[in-house]
Motif scaffolding. Structure first.
Motif, PDB file in Angstrom:
ATOM      1  N   SER A   1      64.886  24.085  17.200  1.00  0.00           N
ATOM      2  CA  SER A   1      65.201  24.685  18.498  1.00  0.00           C
ATOM      3  C   SER A   1      64.099  25.601  19.017  1.00  0.00           C
ATOM      4  O   SER A   1      64.242  26.194  20.085  1.00  0.00           O
ATOM      5  CB  SER A   1      66.515  25.480  18.394  1.00  0.00           C
ATOM      6  OG  SER A   1      66.391  26.489  17.402  1.00  0.00           O
ATOM      7  N   SER A   2      63.015  25.731  18.257  1.00  0.00           N
ATOM      8  CA  SER A   2      61.879  26.556  18.693  1.00  0.00           C
ATOM      9  C   SER A   2      60.594  25.773  18.455  1.00  0.00           C
ATOM     10  O   SER A   2      59.804  26.094  17.573  1.00  0.00           O
ATOM     11  CB  SER A   2      61.847  27.888  17.935  1.00  0.00           C
ATOM     12  OG  SER A   2      63.035  28.610  18.117  1.00  0.00           O
TER      13      SER A   2
ATOM     14  N   ARG B   1      63.847  12.028  29.227  1.00  0.00           N
ATOM     15  CA  ARG B   1      65.054  12.839  29.055  1.00  0.00           C
ATOM     16  C   ARG B   1      66.209  11.906  28.712  1.00  0.00           C
ATOM     17  O   ARG B   1      66.374  10.838  29.322  1.00  0.00           O
ATOM     18  CB  ARG B   1      65.367  13.611  30.332  1.00  0.00           C
ATOM     19  CG  ARG B   1      66.483  14.644  30.154  1.00  0.00           C
ATOM     20  CD  ARG B   1      66.982  15.137  31.504  1.00  0.00           C
ATOM     21  NE  ARG B   1      65.957  15.820  32.263  1.00  0.00           N
ATOM     22  CZ  ARG B   1      65.725  17.129  32.217  1.00  0.00           C
ATOM     23  NH1 ARG B   1      66.463  17.886  31.427  1.00  0.00           N
ATOM     24  NH2 ARG B   1      64.782  17.674  32.957  1.00  0.00           N
TER      25      ARG B   1
ATOM     26  N   CYS C   1      55.873  19.477  26.075  1.00  0.00           N
ATOM     27  CA  CYS C   1      56.994  20.296  26.516  1.00  0.00           C
ATOM     28  C   CYS C   1      57.289  21.289  25.404  1.00  0.00           C
ATOM     29  O   CYS C   1      56.878  21.099  24.256  1.00  0.00           O
ATOM     30  CB  CYS C   1      58.225  19.448  26.851  1.00  0.00           C
ATOM     31  SG  CYS C   1      58.924  18.568  25.454  1.00  0.00           S
ATOM     32  N   GLN C   2      57.997  22.363  25.746  1.00  0.00           N
ATOM     33  CA  GLN C   2      58.184  23.445  24.794  1.00  0.00           C
ATOM     34  C   GLN C   2      59.510  24.142  25.043  1.00  0.00           C
ATOM     35  O   GLN C   2      60.044  24.117  26.153  1.00  0.00           O
ATOM     36  CB  GLN C   2      57.031  24.439  24.898  1.00  0.00           C
ATOM     37  CG  GLN C   2      56.790  24.960  26.312  1.00  0.00           C
ATOM     38  CD  GLN C   2      55.403  25.572  26.477  1.00  0.00           C
ATOM     39  OE1 GLN C   2      54.755  25.901  25.515  1.00  0.00           O
ATOM     40  NE2 GLN C   2      54.967  25.749  27.715  1.00  0.00           N
ATOM     41  N   ASP C   3      60.024  24.756  23.996  1.00  0.00           N
ATOM     42  CA  ASP C   3      61.249  25.533  24.126  1.00  0.00           C
ATOM     43  C   ASP C   3      60.947  26.884  24.762  1.00  0.00           C
ATOM     44  O   ASP C   3      59.783  27.298  24.878  1.00  0.00           O
ATOM     45  CB  ASP C   3      61.905  25.715  22.755  1.00  0.00           C
ATOM     46  CG  ASP C   3      62.557  24.427  22.265  1.00  0.00           C
ATOM     47  OD1 ASP C   3      63.337  23.843  23.028  1.00  0.00           O
ATOM     48  OD2 ASP C   3      62.256  24.003  21.136  1.00  0.00           O
ATOM     49  N   GLU C   4      62.021  27.573  25.144  1.00  0.00           N
ATOM     50  CA  GLU C   4      61.878  28.842  25.861  1.00  0.00           C
ATOM     51  C   GLU C   4      61.033  29.855  25.097  1.00  0.00           C
ATOM     52  O   GLU C   4      60.284  30.635  25.680  1.00  0.00           O
ATOM     53  CB  GLU C   4      63.263  29.445  26.140  1.00  0.00           C
ATOM     54  CG  GLU C   4      64.091  28.686  27.172  1.00  0.00           C
ATOM     55  CD  GLU C   4      63.499  28.788  28.562  1.00  0.00           C
ATOM     56  OE1 GLU C   4      62.718  29.731  28.819  1.00  0.00           O
ATOM     57  OE2 GLU C   4      63.802  27.921  29.395  1.00  0.00           O
TER      58      GLU C   4
ATOM     59  N   CYS D   1      57.145  20.428  31.891  1.00  0.00           N
ATOM     60  CA  CYS D   1      57.460  21.761  31.386  1.00  0.00           C
ATOM     61  C   CYS D   1      58.907  22.148  31.660  1.00  0.00           C
ATOM     62  O   CYS D   1      59.387  23.143  31.125  1.00  0.00           O
ATOM     63  CB  CYS D   1      56.493  22.789  31.985  1.00  0.00           C
ATOM     64  SG  CYS D   1      54.826  22.648  31.336  1.00  0.00           S
TER      65      CYS D   1
ATOM     66  N   ARG E   1      62.877  20.100  27.623  1.00  0.00           N
ATOM     67  CA  ARG E   1      62.874  20.742  26.314  1.00  0.00           C
ATOM     68  C   ARG E   1      62.826  19.641  25.252  1.00  0.00           C
ATOM     69  O   ARG E   1      63.435  18.564  25.426  1.00  0.00           O
ATOM     70  CB  ARG E   1      64.113  21.612  26.128  1.00  0.00           C
ATOM     71  CG  ARG E   1      64.178  22.756  27.127  1.00  0.00           C
ATOM     72  CD  ARG E   1      63.050  23.762  26.912  1.00  0.00           C
ATOM     73  NE  ARG E   1      63.002  24.768  27.977  1.00  0.00           N
ATOM     74  CZ  ARG E   1      62.145  24.725  28.994  1.00  0.00           C
ATOM     75  NH1 ARG E   1      61.284  23.736  29.094  1.00  0.00           N
ATOM     76  NH2 ARG E   1      62.164  25.665  29.910  1.00  0.00           N
TER      77      ARG E   1
ATOM     78  N   GLN F   1      65.781  17.466  24.194  1.00  0.00           N
ATOM     79  CA  GLN F   1      66.423  16.665  25.237  1.00  0.00           C
ATOM     80  C   GLN F   1      65.838  15.253  25.314  1.00  0.00           C
ATOM     81  O   GLN F   1      66.362  14.409  26.036  1.00  0.00           O
ATOM     82  CB  GLN F   1      66.232  17.324  26.609  1.00  0.00           C
ATOM     83  CG  GLN F   1      66.874  18.688  26.762  1.00  0.00           C
ATOM     84  CD  GLN F   1      66.529  19.324  28.096  1.00  0.00           C
ATOM     85  OE1 GLN F   1      65.526  18.981  28.721  1.00  0.00           O
ATOM     86  NE2 GLN F   1      67.370  20.253  28.532  1.00  0.00           N
TER      87      GLN F   1
END
Length: 459
Positions: free
Chosen positions: A275-276, A288, A303-306, A324, A327, A330
């Motif tokens: 998740s990171s 997606r 793409c990257q997590d928050e 971007c 996630r 997804q």
């Protein structure tokens, strides 16, 4: 300058210095070595270049056999022309190699070497088989002129031409064939025939020479090219780009996990993608989940997590594509599958801290610590510190926000107990009431009072 010679005239003499290059227009000339005739030249022959190229005495005597005429070029002009031609060739080779996607991760210096030692120009007439199914692909073929056909099946006739088979695709001018055999985990054995549909001018990259230049054998070449592309692509990610080169290399060498995903595989089901994570696409495409009409992530996109988005420096506006907004968890692999490189927050922290594992605490606290380490690492005065020292220094940092315009951070003549790093905004530095300079993000100030145990030298 044009010169005419009578029979017996000596044009060049063995052992003498040379300062001209010659092109024979008419007549015949004898080439003598140690007084013996070694060769006879006719119209169109060139001579005199060895002494100019290698700065050595003339290696032979050239004498007119019959009445002859030749054009002479001064040595300085000859050398300048060669240099300019070599420069043009180098630039042309670089333009050619820029069109080959599998080489995108290589540096300009590496491509220059490839252009010098591993390129081959070939002319192929229509109907000829360039490379056959079942052979090991030993070249990348870039079409400069003409069209190649990729044909599945068929057989060779008595003339060596291919008969029958199914046309898979055309390789047009400016396109390349052979990259698919240099992908990671791909077989180097050709599955189709490559045939010249028309007369073709081809530029070939010899993969054996390419492997030698990259320090790899033929089996490891694909992995070496993939690693180079991962290196090239990750350095474009904003927060990695802002790191010191040494830290960039640590992440690329030690903290990247390479993963293949078959068609339809959810990235959320891969152990490497948590998740990171930050995911870089190396091959294929990713969409997606349940959104076949969306724009896919393709080679070179990420793409990257928050958590990774929080690592970008405050106030820095980076151009972001549609990828971007996605996630990693997804995404699903496209119809042909794909390959990705994965970096995790845990890996970033290990690289920054010299191998330490993530500290206990909330995700926000961990991200805050990583951001502090990135800030400290960008300050010139701290660049000589070891990773563990930067980690310890970052732990001592306190974020101080809410400074208003005109508010005094410290005054000239005061004792100093703190130094400061600007994360956002600007600071005015005054000495004796006069503006000395203005400091912006990433700059450290106030350290002199700490280093030399002296009062503040400015306001």
């Amino acid at each position: 300058q044009y010169h005419e010679f009578e029979p017996g005239d000596v044009i060049l003499k063995q052992g003498e210095d040379g300062d001209h290059f010659f092109v024979l227009e008419c007549g015949q000339l004898d080439v003598l070595i140690n007084g013996n005739v070694a060769n006879t030249m006719g119209p169109g022959a060139t001579f005199g270049h060895i002494a100019l190229l290698y700065n050595c005495p003339r290696t032979a005597t050239v004498q007119a056999k019959v009445a002859s005429g030749a054009w002479a070029v001064q040595g300085s002009v000859f050398r300048k022309t060669l240099r300019e031609q070599a420069q043009r060739n180098q630039e042309e080779h670089l333009r050619i190699l820029e069109k080959i996607d599998i080489l995108a991760g290589l540096s300009t210096r590496q491509k220059t070497h490839i252009g010098t030692y591993a390129l081959l120009h070939e002319h192929v007439t229509a109907g000829n088989i360039v490379a056959g199914a079942g052979e090991v692909c030993k070249r990348l073929y870039l079409v400069q002129k003409g069209v190649l056909h990729v044909i599945k099946g068929g057989s060779r006739n008595d003339h060596g031409e291919l008969e029958g088979g199914e046309l898979v695709r055309e390789v047009q001018t400016g396109e390349c064939f052979g990259e698919q055999y240099l992908r990671s985990e791909a077989s180097a054995t050709m599955q189709e025939n490559l045939v010249a549909f028309s007369d073709c001018e081809l530029v070939c990259v010899l993969t054996e020479k390419l492997a030698e230049m990259l320090g790899a054998d033929d089996l490891a070449l694909a992995a070496q090219l993939e690693k180079a592309y991962m290196d090239f692509s990750l350095r474009r990610v904003p927060f990695i780009k802002a790191m010191r080169p040494q830290l960039q290399q640590t992440i690329i060498n030690c903290e990247v996990t390479l993963v293949s995903a078959e068609a339809g595989r959810k990235l959320a089901s891969l152990d490497a993608v948590n998740s990171s994570s930050l995911v870089m696409v190396l091959d294929g495409e990713f969409l997606r989940e349940k959104d076949d009409k969306g724009t896919p992530l393709t080679r070179g996109c990420w793409c990257q997590d928050e958590e990774f988005l929080h690592l970008e420096r405050e106030g820095k506006k980076e151009a972001r594509g549609e990828e971007c907004s996605l996630r990693p968890r997804q995404l699903v692999a496209g119809p042909k599958g794909g390959r990705i490189g994965v970096v995790t927050i845990r890996g970033v922290y290990r690289a920054l801290s010299g191998g330490s594992e993530l500290p206990e605490g909330s995700t926000e606290e961990v991200i805050d610590q990583i951001r502090k380490m990135l800030v400290v690492g960008r300050v010139p005065v701290f660049r000589g510190l070891a990773d563990e020292q930067i980690d310890n220094l970052a732990k001592a940092l306190k974020i101080s926000s809410g400074w208003k315009v005109g508010e005094v951070v410290f005054d000239q003549g005061e004792s100093g107990e703190n130094c400061y790093i600007i994360i956002k905004g600007e600071v005015r530095v005054d000495g004796d009431g006069t503006l000395l300079r203005t400091l912006g993000p990433g700059v450290c100030f106030g350290e002199r009072a700490l280093l030399f145990d002296e009062p503040r030298s400015a306001k």
